[in-house]
Design a protein around this motif. Structure first.
Motif, short mmCIF file in Angstrom:
data_model
loop_
_atom_site.label_atom_id
_atom_site.label_comp_id
_atom_site.label_asym_id
_atom_site.label_seq_id
_atom_site.Cartn_x
_atom_site.Cartn_y
_atom_site.Cartn_z
N GLN A 13 51.08 69.83 23.56
CA GLN A 13 49.95 68.98 23.89
C GLN A 13 50.43 67.75 24.64
OE1 GLN A 13 48.68 68.34 19.85
NE2 GLN A 13 47.03 69.84 20.03
N ILE A 14 49.50 67.15 25.40
CA ILE A 14 49.80 65.87 26.06
C ILE A 14 48.78 64.86 25.57
CG2 ILE A 14 50.81 66.92 28.12
CD1 ILE A 14 48.21 66.17 29.59
N VAL A 15 49.13 63.59 25.63
CA VAL A 15 48.24 62.51 25.25
C VAL A 15 47.89 61.72 26.50
CG1 VAL A 15 48.05 60.38 23.91
CG2 VAL A 15 49.21 62.35 22.93
N ILE A 16 46.59 61.50 26.69
CA ILE A 16 46.15 60.66 27.80
C ILE A 16 46.28 59.22 27.32
CG2 ILE A 16 44.22 60.03 29.30
CD1 ILE A 16 43.17 62.92 28.89
N PRO A 17 47.05 58.38 28.02
CA PRO A 17 47.28 57.01 27.56
C PRO A 17 45.97 56.25 27.35
CG PRO A 17 48.74 57.55 29.38
CD PRO A 17 47.76 58.67 29.27
N VAL A 18 46.00 55.33 26.38
CA VAL A 18 44.81 54.59 25.99
C VAL A 18 44.20 53.81 27.16
CG1 VAL A 18 46.03 52.53 25.16
CG2 VAL A 18 43.81 53.13 24.19
N PHE A 19 45.03 53.22 28.03
CA PHE A 19 44.46 52.44 29.15
C PHE A 19 43.69 53.35 30.10
CE2 PHE A 19 48.55 53.69 30.90
CZ PHE A 19 48.28 53.94 32.24
N VAL A 20 44.11 54.60 30.24
CA VAL A 20 43.38 55.55 31.09
C VAL A 20 42.06 55.94 30.42
CG1 VAL A 20 43.42 57.86 32.12
CG2 VAL A 20 45.49 56.44 32.16
N ARG A 21 42.12 56.21 29.12
CA ARG A 21 40.90 56.57 28.38
C ARG A 21 39.87 55.45 28.44
NH1 ARG A 21 44.73 57.98 24.36
NH2 ARG A 21 43.77 56.49 22.92
N LYS A 22 40.33 54.21 28.30
CA LYS A 22 39.42 53.07 28.36
C LYS A 22 38.84 52.90 29.76
CE LYS A 22 41.09 50.26 24.53
NZ LYS A 22 41.67 48.97 24.13
N ASP A 23 39.70 52.98 30.79
CA ASP A 23 39.24 52.80 32.17
C ASP A 23 38.19 53.85 32.56
OD1 ASP A 23 40.86 50.61 32.54
OD2 ASP A 23 42.34 51.63 33.80
N LEU A 24 38.37 55.08 32.08
CA LEU A 24 37.47 56.17 32.44
C LEU A 24 36.35 56.38 31.43
CD1 LEU A 24 40.02 58.81 33.78
CD2 LEU A 24 38.60 57.24 35.09
N GLY A 25 36.37 55.63 30.33
CA GLY A 25 35.35 55.79 29.31
C GLY A 25 35.46 57.13 28.59
N LEU A 26 36.69 57.61 28.41
CA LEU A 26 36.89 58.89 27.73
C LEU A 26 36.84 58.67 26.22
CD1 LEU A 26 39.89 60.33 29.81
CD2 LEU A 26 37.44 60.65 30.18
N GLU A 27 36.01 59.43 25.56
CA GLU A 27 35.87 59.35 24.11
C GLU A 27 35.98 60.75 23.53
OE1 GLU A 27 31.94 57.76 23.90
OE2 GLU A 27 32.62 55.70 24.12
N LYS A 28 36.03 60.82 22.21
CA LYS A 28 36.06 62.11 21.53
C LYS A 28 34.85 62.92 21.99
CE LYS A 28 37.09 63.47 16.95
NZ LYS A 28 37.08 63.11 15.53
N GLY A 29 35.10 64.15 22.43
CA GLY A 29 34.03 65.02 22.89
C GLY A 29 33.77 64.97 24.39
N THR A 30 34.40 64.02 25.10
CA THR A 30 34.24 63.96 26.56
C THR A 30 34.79 65.24 27.17
OG1 THR A 30 34.45 61.55 26.60
CG2 THR A 30 34.88 62.71 28.66
N LYS A 31 34.05 65.81 28.09
CA LYS A 31 34.49 67.04 28.76
C LYS A 31 35.25 66.69 30.03
CE LYS A 31 30.88 69.99 26.93
NZ LYS A 31 31.66 70.52 25.86
N LEU A 32 36.33 67.41 30.27
CA LEU A 32 37.16 67.26 31.46
C LEU A 32 37.28 68.61 32.14
CD1 LEU A 32 40.09 65.21 29.88
CD2 LEU A 32 38.16 64.29 31.14
N SER A 33 37.39 68.61 33.46
CA SER A 33 37.72 69.84 34.16
C SER A 33 39.20 69.77 34.53
CB SER A 33 36.85 70.03 35.41
OG SER A 33 37.18 69.10 36.41
N LEU A 34 39.85 70.90 34.47
CA LEU A 34 41.28 70.97 34.74
C LEU A 34 41.50 71.92 35.92
CD1 LEU A 34 44.20 71.14 32.37
CD2 LEU A 34 43.97 72.99 33.99
N GLU A 35 42.28 71.47 36.87
CA GLU A 35 42.60 72.29 38.06
C GLU A 35 44.11 72.29 38.24
OE1 GLU A 35 41.84 71.95 42.83
OE2 GLU A 35 40.20 71.38 41.50
#
Length: 87
Positions: A13-35
């Motif tokens: 697994q990888i962890v998305i750094p907290v500053f990125v999560r805050k900047d993008l408004g990523l929270e538990k349950g946020t959906k992401l697309s992966l390419e």
């Protein structure tokens, strides 16, 4: 932004750094697309209904009046006229 080095955990697994999560408004349950493109991975936030609602709040609204023949007064509605002419 300067690249940040992160590690893959023992559980792969990888962890998305907290500053990125805050900047993008990523929270538990946020959906992401992966390419995956060769040796690059791209993650993009999928907008939720609140994101769309906030975006729509920024759109200006102009009430345009049309006559019985479908014509409108361009000087009276300059924003609409500009949108019709220039897109």
């Amino acid at each position: 932004m300067k690249p940040k080095i992160i590690n893959i955990s023992q559980k792969d697994q990888i962890v998305i750094p907290v500053f990125v999560r805050k900047d993008l408004g990523l929270e538990k349950g946020t959906k992401l697309s992966l390419e995956v493109n060769r040796d690059q991975i791209s993650l993009k936030k999928i907008p939720n209904s609140l994101d769309w609602s906030n975006l729509l709040k920024q759109v200006s609204v102009e009430r345009v009046e049309f006559d019985k023949d479908g014509h409108y007064d361009a000087p009276k509605h300059p924003d609409f006229h500009d949108w019709m002419v220039n897109g």
